[in-house]
Enzyme design. Sequence first.
Site, PDB file in Angstrom:
ATOM      1  N   TYR A  70      13.353  28.579  51.996  1.00 30.54           N
ATOM      2  CA  TYR A  70      14.589  27.743  51.768  1.00 30.54           C
ATOM      3  C   TYR A  70      14.473  27.182  50.460  1.00 30.54           C
ATOM      4  O   TYR A  70      15.544  27.396  49.694  1.00 30.54           O
ATOM      5  CB  TYR A  70      15.008  27.193  52.996  1.00 30.54           C
ATOM      6  CG  TYR A  70      16.488  26.848  52.688  1.00 30.54           C
ATOM      7  CD1 TYR A  70      17.478  27.591  53.248  1.00 30.54           C
ATOM      8  CD2 TYR A  70      16.778  25.595  52.176  1.00 30.54           C
ATOM      9  CE1 TYR A  70      18.875  27.283  52.620  1.00 30.54           C
ATOM     10  CE2 TYR A  70      18.428  25.281  52.002  1.00 30.54           C
ATOM     11  CZ  TYR A  70      19.043  26.157  52.554  1.00 30.54           C
ATOM     12  OH  TYR A  70      20.426  25.667  52.190  1.00 30.54           O
ATOM     13  N   PHE A 122      37.430  38.393  29.217  1.00 32.88           N
ATOM     14  CA  PHE A 122      36.625  39.220  30.357  1.00 32.88           C
ATOM     15  C   PHE A 122      37.332  38.875  31.533  1.00 32.88           C
ATOM     16  O   PHE A 122      37.591  37.576  31.757  1.00 32.88           O
ATOM     17  CB  PHE A 122      35.297  39.230  30.229  1.00 32.88           C
ATOM     18  CG  PHE A 122      34.656  40.141  31.205  1.00 32.88           C
ATOM     19  CD1 PHE A 122      34.624  41.446  31.069  1.00 32.88           C
ATOM     20  CD2 PHE A 122      34.166  39.818  32.624  1.00 32.88           C
ATOM     21  CE1 PHE A 122      34.273  42.323  32.031  1.00 32.88           C
ATOM     22  CE2 PHE A 122      33.704  40.710  33.581  1.00 32.88           C
ATOM     23  CZ  PHE A 122      33.785  41.996  33.306  1.00 32.88           C
ATOM     24  N   THR A 123      37.660  39.530  32.410  1.00 32.34           N
ATOM     25  CA  THR A 123      38.396  39.545  33.521  1.00 32.34           C
ATOM     26  C   THR A 123      37.995  38.394  34.451  1.00 32.34           C
ATOM     27  O   THR A 123      38.788  37.409  34.529  1.00 32.34           O
ATOM     28  CB  THR A 123      38.345  40.636  34.615  1.00 32.34           C
ATOM     29  OG1 THR A 123      36.932  41.217  34.703  1.00 32.34           O
ATOM     30  CG2 THR A 123      39.126  41.963  33.777  1.00 32.34           C
ATOM     31  N   ASP A 213      28.315  34.624  26.836  1.00 28.91           N
ATOM     32  CA  ASP A 213      28.236  35.464  27.883  1.00 28.91           C
ATOM     33  C   ASP A 213      26.953  36.441  27.657  1.00 28.91           C
ATOM     34  O   ASP A 213      27.300  37.494  26.718  1.00 28.91           O
ATOM     35  CB  ASP A 213      29.424  35.974  28.152  1.00 28.91           C
ATOM     36  CG  ASP A 213      29.538  37.068  29.607  1.00 28.91           C
ATOM     37  OD1 ASP A 213      28.137  37.457  29.608  1.00 28.91           O
ATOM     38  OD2 ASP A 213      30.521  37.525  30.094  1.00 28.91           O
ATOM     39  N   LYS A 256      23.374  43.882  34.928  1.00 36.98           N
ATOM     40  CA  LYS A 256      23.553  44.616  33.673  1.00 36.98           C
ATOM     41  C   LYS A 256      22.396  44.789  33.256  1.00 36.98           C
ATOM     42  O   LYS A 256      21.260  45.207  33.527  1.00 36.98           O
ATOM     43  CB  LYS A 256      24.854  43.922  32.890  1.00 36.98           C
ATOM     44  CG  LYS A 256      26.057  43.606  33.433  1.00 36.98           C
ATOM     45  CD  LYS A 256      26.763  44.269  34.360  1.00 36.98           C
ATOM     46  CE  LYS A 256      28.044  44.052  34.904  1.00 36.98           C
ATOM     47  NZ  LYS A 256      28.769  42.778  34.387  1.00 36.98           N
ATOM     48  N   ARG A 380      40.382  50.233  31.808  1.00 38.31           N
ATOM     49  CA  ARG A 380      40.514  48.987  31.223  1.00 38.31           C
ATOM     50  C   ARG A 380      41.683  48.887  30.249  1.00 38.31           C
ATOM     51  O   ARG A 380      41.675  49.104  29.275  1.00 38.31           O
ATOM     52  CB  ARG A 380      39.439  48.763  30.623  1.00 38.31           C
ATOM     53  CG  ARG A 380      38.054  48.465  31.386  1.00 38.31           C
ATOM     54  CD  ARG A 380      37.827  47.218  31.782  1.00 38.31           C
ATOM     55  NE  ARG A 380      38.310  46.652  33.038  1.00 38.31           N
ATOM     56  CZ  ARG A 380      37.555  45.775  33.826  1.00 38.31           C
ATOM     57  NH1 ARG A 380      36.315  45.513  33.606  1.00 38.31           N
ATOM     58  NH2 ARG A 380      38.121  45.289  35.080  1.00 38.31           N
ATOM     59  N   PHE A 447      43.350  44.725  39.179  1.00 38.56           N
ATOM     60  CA  PHE A 447      42.701  46.225  39.268  1.00 38.56           C
ATOM     61  C   PHE A 447      41.864  46.561  40.261  1.00 38.56           C
ATOM     62  O   PHE A 447      41.611  47.844  40.605  1.00 38.56           O
ATOM     63  CB  PHE A 447      41.978  46.288  37.899  1.00 38.56           C
ATOM     64  CG  PHE A 447      41.028  44.906  37.646  1.00 38.56           C
ATOM     65  CD1 PHE A 447      41.369  43.941  37.188  1.00 38.56           C
ATOM     66  CD2 PHE A 447      39.585  45.491  37.947  1.00 38.56           C
ATOM     67  CE1 PHE A 447      40.250  42.741  36.977  1.00 38.56           C
ATOM     68  CE2 PHE A 447      38.741  44.501  37.730  1.00 38.56           C
ATOM     69  CZ  PHE A 447      38.865  43.274  37.438  1.00 38.56           C
TER      70      PHE A 447
HETATM   71  C1  LIG Z   1      30.177  42.165  34.781  1.00 38.17           C
HETATM   72  C2  LIG Z   1      30.497  41.062  33.798  1.00 38.17           C
HETATM   73  C3  LIG Z   1      30.597  39.528  34.247  1.00 38.17           C
HETATM   74  C4  LIG Z   1      30.691  39.128  35.796  1.00 38.17           C
HETATM   75  O1  LIG Z   1      29.450  39.410  36.388  1.00 38.17           O
HETATM   76  P1  LIG Z   1      29.429  39.835  37.951  1.00 38.17           P
HETATM   77  O2  LIG Z   1      27.855  39.981  38.116  1.00 38.17           O
HETATM   78  O3  LIG Z   1      30.031  40.952  38.106  1.00 38.17           O
HETATM   79  O4  LIG Z   1      30.097  38.541  38.658  1.00 38.17           O
HETATM   80  C5  LIG Z   1      31.043  38.638  33.078  1.00 38.17           C
HETATM   81  N1  LIG Z   1      30.928  39.080  31.808  1.00 38.17           N
HETATM   82  C6  LIG Z   1      30.648  40.327  31.437  1.00 38.17           C
HETATM   83  C7  LIG Z   1      30.810  40.613  30.022  1.00 38.17           C
HETATM   84  C8  LIG Z   1      30.443  41.416  32.614  1.00 38.17           C
HETATM   85  O5  LIG Z   1      30.052  42.580  32.027  1.00 38.17           O
END
Ligand SMILES: *Cc1c(COP(=O)(O)O)cnc(C)c1O
Length: 455
Positions: A70, A122-123, A213, A256, A380, A447
């Site tokens: 843990y 970004f969303t 990011d 990613k 998008r 979306f």
């Molecule tokens: C996917 C993504 C996020 C969010 O990450 P999650 O793992 O889906 O929560 C943030 N910024 C960018 C550029 C992304 O591609």
Amino acid sequence: MTVAEPYRIKSVEPLRMSTRAEREAAIDRAGWNTFLLDSDDVYIDLLTDSGTNAMSDRQWSALMLGDEAYAGARSFYRMRDAVRETYGFEHMVPTHQGRGAEHLISKILIKEGQYVPGNMYFTTTRVHQELAGGTFVDIIIDEAHDSRAQHPFKGNVDLGKLEALIGQVGAANIAYVNIATTVNMAGGQPVSMANLRATSELCHRNGILLWCDATRAVENAYFIRQREEGYADTPVRAILREMMSHVDGVTMSAKKDALVNIGGFLAMRDESILQRARELVVVYEGMPTYGGLAGRDMDAIAQGLREMVDDDYIAHRIYQVRYLGERLLDAGVPIVEPIGGHAVFLDARRFLAHLDQELFPAQALAGHLYVDSGVRSMERGIVSAGRDPHTGANRKPALELVRLTIPRRVYTDRHLDVVAESVIGLHQHREDIRGLRMVYEPPTLRFFTARFEPL
Ligand SMILES: *Cc1c(COP(=O)(O)O)cnc(C)c1O
């Protein structure tokens, strides 16, 4: 020159083929939203490259080494060491995925009423900034909003826009600047090292933190190697370290670049920010040494972070995206140029020039692509952009795109040939494609779950 896969296949996942009639029924059940399709109904899944990557044999082996304690698990320290080695940040707090890290940094750095400039929204990033009381301001160069502009670094910050904002609202009213690498919403477009350096200098001269990011920073590093003077012989791992030397910390979706199915982190140099992150992560994610992840997830990430900076791996990754893009360009299909790092973006505005943006052309095109060939893509455009939280009006982005996202190490070029043939066929019969009407709209991030009907 052909660039073949720098790996061979040891395990396969059979795919189900479907009929056109089955797909027509499935898209209706899904309300013409590709997010609402079942995986079983999809043949080639280009919805996202998020968490859909193939792990290596070494990553699968690393799962077995996961320490599920843990607190204070060995897996945490292995992940932290990999973050130090690949990015150069001393401190790291794991989160369940990227948005967990975005939530933490937004809460830590944003005071009600402050501005958060960034190189295109970004969303999930913007939603967390808004929930924390911040207002996002777009400071990307104008070329980013033009799908045909051939700029090599369309992700660049427009320093004039940032300077003007600082002059207008004052540095104290800027929570931090958030710079994204290979800007997703602009079509996977990179930021140059020179621009990162200049943005960093401008921010730090004004006492403003520069956050990054880093979700797709390795892909960005590869573009710097290809396109920026002086980097042609520099290994990608060294370019990544240099990029990170210009920023104060990162949010990261390990789903990613890091080649895993789940996970993320917040990393930084400053100990007081680490302290705040540790206080908050226990409320929203988990203990600071696991942050919502299993020990085995952290071990798979540690291994993935080392594989992602392999020069042969990343060269093939970018090659494969370009392969699909060039097939489409050769056939006259309008896509965002230059071809980006993780996806090919169809320009639905030009593809379906007969449809008004209020008829959701990108959403309609994604639905028709699925019906035609079982290929799942993502809108998008106006649906993803959502509504302005103050006025309630639809935001109308200049870019109205369908994203064909290539998961890492998953599909072969033959799969991409099937995708290209389907898109080219639709383009030849594009006048037959009609718009959509939105029949259900959720209040945020619409979306993901909105529903539509064909007109
Ligand atoms: C996917 C993504 C996020 C969010 O990450 P999650 O793992 O889906 O929560 C943030 N910024 C960018 C550029 C992304 O591609």
